[in-house]
Write an enzyme that holds these catalytic residues in place. Structure first.
Site, PDB file in Angstrom:
ATOM      1  N   HIS A   1       9.141   3.080   8.591  1.00 45.64           N
ATOM      2  CA  HIS A   1       8.940   2.183   9.731  1.00 45.64           C
ATOM      3  C   HIS A   1       7.711   2.661  10.505  1.00 45.64           C
ATOM      4  O   HIS A   1       7.551   3.869  10.737  1.00 45.64           O
ATOM      5  CB  HIS A   1      10.188   2.198  10.630  1.00 45.64           C
ATOM      6  CG  HIS A   1      10.070   1.242  11.766  1.00 45.64           C
ATOM      7  ND1 HIS A   1      10.262  -0.118  11.617  1.00 45.64           N
ATOM      8  CD2 HIS A   1       9.724   1.428  13.060  1.00 45.64           C
ATOM      9  CE1 HIS A   1      10.051  -0.714  12.774  1.00 45.64           C
ATOM     10  NE2 HIS A   1       9.729   0.210  13.671  1.00 45.64           N
TER      11      HIS A   1
ATOM     12  N   SER B   1       0.839  -1.215   0.000  1.00 49.21           N
ATOM     13  CA  SER B   1       0.000   0.000   0.000  1.00 49.21           C
ATOM     14  C   SER B   1       0.872   1.263   0.000  1.00 49.21           C
ATOM     15  O   SER B   1       0.501   2.280  -0.588  1.00 49.21           O
ATOM     16  CB  SER B   1      -0.991  -0.001   1.169  1.00 49.21           C
ATOM     17  OG  SER B   1      -0.319   0.102   2.396  1.00 49.21           O
TER      18      SER B   1
END
Ligand code: GAR
Length: 191
Positions: free
Chosen positions: A108, A14
């Site tokens: 992250h 995504s």
């Protein structure tokens, strides 16, 4: 001139899609030269195929050093300026990191240095944030160095952790911010 970028994916991709969208709507001044998928059959790989982006799937049975050597040659031939780890969960060999020093960025799903490093990836991060009773979390984009999630931070986005949150609801809210933050950083680098 357009920058040449490569995007590395492992899962649903995504975040990769947010970069494809940014390039397609001309927000990001770049061409996606290559998608590197850590395994076959992921939605991330499919997004590349659907968008006519050249794709290579890693064959880890040949040994990580060999495989990353093969990928490095492709990236060099394509004159890639930046490598974007968009949910890529394989740890890069040192030789690869050194070869592309200051050219690799990673997203992250936490506020680094919290909940980062060995063993912290994907849903594990959000589970740990909830278990620790944190009131805020978020996502971080950073340069990749030889450590795990230790490179220089480029930008972060903060997300509140609600008392009603589960790891899944928190993941959804953080992911929404990732899809804003990652293309923003890639745009900035390519400008
Ligand atoms: C994202 O949340 C990304 O931050 C995370 O994996 C997910 C991939 O989602 N990356 C890491 O945990 C790296 N340590 P996506 O495949 O839908 O972009």
């Amino acid at each position: 001139m357009k920058k040449h970028i490569a995007v590395f994916v492992s899962g649903s991709g995504s975040n990769f899609q947010s970069i494809i969208d940014g390039v397609n709507n001309k927000e990001i001044n770049a061409e996606i030269m290559l998608c590197v998928a850590s395994k076959a059959g992921t939605l991330g790989e499919q997004r590349a195929i659907d968008n006519g982006i050249a794709t290579t799937v890693m064959d880890k049975s040949l040994g990580l050093e060999n495989e990353f050597g093969r990928v490095a040659e492709m990236l060099t031939r394509l004159n890639v300026d930046y490598i974007i780890l968009a949910g890529f969960l394989t740890i890069l060999p040192f030789s690869f990191v050194r070869k592309f020093k200051n050219k690799i960025i990673n997203i992250h799903p936490s506020l680094i240095p919290k909940f980062s490093g060995d063993g912290f990836y994907g849903m594990r991060v959000h589970e740990a944030v909830i278990t620790a009773g944190e009131t805020e979390s978020g996502c971080t984009v950073h340069f990749v160095d030889e450590g795990i999630d230790t490179g220089d931070i480029i930008d972060k986005a903060i997300v509140a952790v609600l008392p009603s949150d589960t790891p899944e609801t928190l993941q959804q809210r953080v992911l929404k911010e990732e899809h804003r933050l990652l293309p923003k950083v890639v745009k900035m680098l390519c400008d």
